[in-house]
Design a protein around this motif. Structure first.
Motif, mmCIF file in Angstrom:
data_model
loop_
_atom_site.group_PDB
_atom_site.id
_atom_site.type_symbol
_atom_site.label_atom_id
_atom_site.label_comp_id
_atom_site.label_asym_id
_atom_site.label_seq_id
_atom_site.Cartn_x
_atom_site.Cartn_y
_atom_site.Cartn_z
ATOM 1 N N UNK A 129 -47.687 -14.085 -37.850
ATOM 2 C CA UNK A 129 -45.701 -12.855 -37.775
ATOM 3 C C UNK A 129 -45.412 -14.018 -37.028
ATOM 4 N N UNK A 130 -44.583 -13.732 -37.190
ATOM 5 C CA UNK A 130 -42.932 -14.162 -36.105
ATOM 6 C C UNK A 130 -43.495 -14.493 -34.710
ATOM 7 N N UNK A 131 -42.394 -15.132 -34.103
ATOM 8 C CA UNK A 131 -42.113 -15.422 -32.911
ATOM 9 C C UNK A 131 -42.045 -14.002 -32.282
ATOM 10 N N UNK A 132 -41.064 -13.173 -32.549
ATOM 11 C CA UNK A 132 -39.997 -11.801 -31.812
ATOM 12 C C UNK A 132 -41.386 -10.733 -32.460
ATOM 13 N N UNK A 133 -42.821 -10.757 -33.097
ATOM 14 C CA UNK A 133 -42.961 -10.018 -33.437
ATOM 15 C C UNK A 133 -44.248 -10.437 -32.733
ATOM 16 N N UNK A 134 -44.939 -11.969 -32.558
ATOM 17 C CA UNK A 134 -45.590 -12.316 -30.981
ATOM 18 C C UNK A 134 -45.211 -12.039 -30.147
ATOM 19 N N UNK A 135 -44.086 -11.639 -29.479
ATOM 20 C CA UNK A 135 -43.509 -11.253 -28.300
ATOM 21 C C UNK A 135 -43.441 -9.849 -28.100
ATOM 22 N N UNK A 136 -42.831 -9.369 -28.967
ATOM 23 C CA UNK A 136 -43.590 -7.433 -28.937
ATOM 24 C C UNK A 136 -44.783 -7.245 -28.685
ATOM 25 N N UNK A 137 -46.074 -7.886 -29.186
ATOM 26 C CA UNK A 137 -46.950 -7.703 -29.072
ATOM 27 C C UNK A 137 -48.007 -7.954 -28.083
ATOM 28 N N UNK A 138 -47.375 -9.099 -27.583
ATOM 29 C CA UNK A 138 -47.255 -9.609 -26.233
ATOM 30 C C UNK A 138 -47.498 -8.465 -24.875
ATOM 31 N N UNK A 139 -46.264 -8.189 -25.345
ATOM 32 C CA UNK A 139 -45.910 -6.855 -24.228
ATOM 33 C C UNK A 139 -47.005 -6.162 -24.544
ATOM 34 N N UNK B 40 -43.362 -18.997 -21.803
ATOM 35 C CA UNK B 40 -42.576 -17.975 -21.927
ATOM 36 C C UNK B 40 -41.637 -18.810 -22.896
ATOM 37 N N UNK B 41 -41.287 -19.816 -24.306
ATOM 38 C CA UNK B 41 -40.253 -19.624 -24.630
ATOM 39 C C UNK B 41 -40.190 -18.553 -25.703
ATOM 40 N N UNK B 42 -41.411 -17.858 -26.012
ATOM 41 C CA UNK B 42 -41.693 -16.376 -26.577
ATOM 42 C C UNK B 42 -39.917 -15.277 -26.365
ATOM 43 N N UNK B 43 -40.375 -15.663 -25.479
ATOM 44 C CA UNK B 43 -39.322 -14.505 -24.358
ATOM 45 C C UNK B 43 -38.111 -15.251 -25.058
ATOM 46 N N UNK B 44 -37.936 -17.152 -25.408
ATOM 47 C CA UNK B 44 -36.401 -17.622 -24.582
ATOM 48 C C UNK B 44 -36.573 -18.219 -23.704
ATOM 49 N N UNK B 45 -36.656 -18.055 -22.706
ATOM 50 C CA UNK B 45 -36.246 -19.013 -21.009
ATOM 51 C C UNK B 45 -37.599 -18.362 -20.288
ATOM 52 N N UNK B 46 -37.910 -19.165 -19.410
ATOM 53 C CA UNK B 46 -38.642 -18.150 -17.687
ATOM 54 C C UNK B 46 -37.939 -17.363 -17.656
ATOM 55 N N UNK B 47 -36.646 -17.590 -17.822
ATOM 56 C CA UNK B 47 -35.661 -16.126 -17.136
ATOM 57 C C UNK B 47 -36.214 -14.799 -17.851
ATOM 58 N N UNK B 48 -36.746 -15.077 -19.008
ATOM 59 C CA UNK B 48 -36.372 -13.645 -19.780
ATOM 60 C C UNK B 48 -37.507 -13.014 -19.974
ATOM 61 N N UNK B 49 -38.940 -14.035 -18.953
ATOM 62 C CA UNK B 49 -40.065 -12.845 -19.046
ATOM 63 C C UNK B 49 -40.536 -11.634 -18.811
ATOM 64 N N UNK B 50 -40.658 -10.736 -19.290
ATOM 65 C CA UNK B 50 -40.501 -8.884 -18.494
ATOM 66 C C UNK B 50 -40.791 -9.657 -16.830
#
Length: 169
Positions: free
Chosen positions: A79-89, A112-122
């Motif tokens: 999967x693309x990283x963006x999809x992995x991020x959505x799946x994890x959320x 963290x890099x899946x979300x951009x930076x650590x500051x972008x974590x949910x």
């Protein structure tokens, strides 16, 4: 609700970059998640990563007409990283995850890099991962259970992380 999530990542690193190959997550309730990024560059992998990680990945585009159902299902993990991020959320949902990994530092950066930076974590995610190796050291460094599954497969390693945590606690 706070729940424990045990995870592992496989990645390519060169001293400057940590590039996610795959991530496996096991929730304490038994649910699992596994994904392989379509965006890493295998040419940048060390020989060790090629031999021990990349060689074990399922085919990227398995054809259900010609492949076994197990291989076809495994190929859907790409999967693309963006999809992995959505799946994890979606996988974590509203839980407040208590994250655990073994030698967790690079795993946490890759997550963290899946979300951009650590500051972008949910908002419900912690900005750190608890380390099973540190817990092991705190307990006098007992011999951990032998990993019997496919070592260096992120999901198999995440399952082993959960097993080690349970052994230590």
């Amino acid at each position: 609700m706070e729940k424990k999530y045990f995870y592992d990542t496989e990645f390519i690193e060169d001293g400057k970059t940590i590039d996610l190959i795959s991530i496996g997550i096991v929730c304490e309730d038994g649910r699992t998640y596994y994904a392989i990024s379509t965006e890493f560059n295998p040419k940048k992998a060390s020989q060790w990563v090629k031999d021990n990680v990349l060689s074990k990945l399922p085919p990227r585009l398995a054809n259900p007409m010609y492949e076994s159902p197990r291989i076809y299902e495994a190929s859907r993990a790409w999967k693309k990283r963006e999809q992995i991020k959505k799946d994890i959320i979606a996988f974590v949902g509203e839980d407040k995850p208590e994250l655990w990994a073994y030698y967790a530092d690079y795993d946490h950066v890759a997550l963290c890099q899946l979300f951009g930076t650590m500051m972008n974590l949910p908002d419900n995610f912690p900005m750190y991962t608890r380390d099973i190796k540190q817990l092991c050291d705190d307990k006098g460094n007992p011999k951990l259970p032998k990993q019997t599954e496919n070592e260096h497969n992120a999901l198999a390693d995440a399952k082993w992380n959960k097993q080690c945590y349970e052994f230590l606690t």
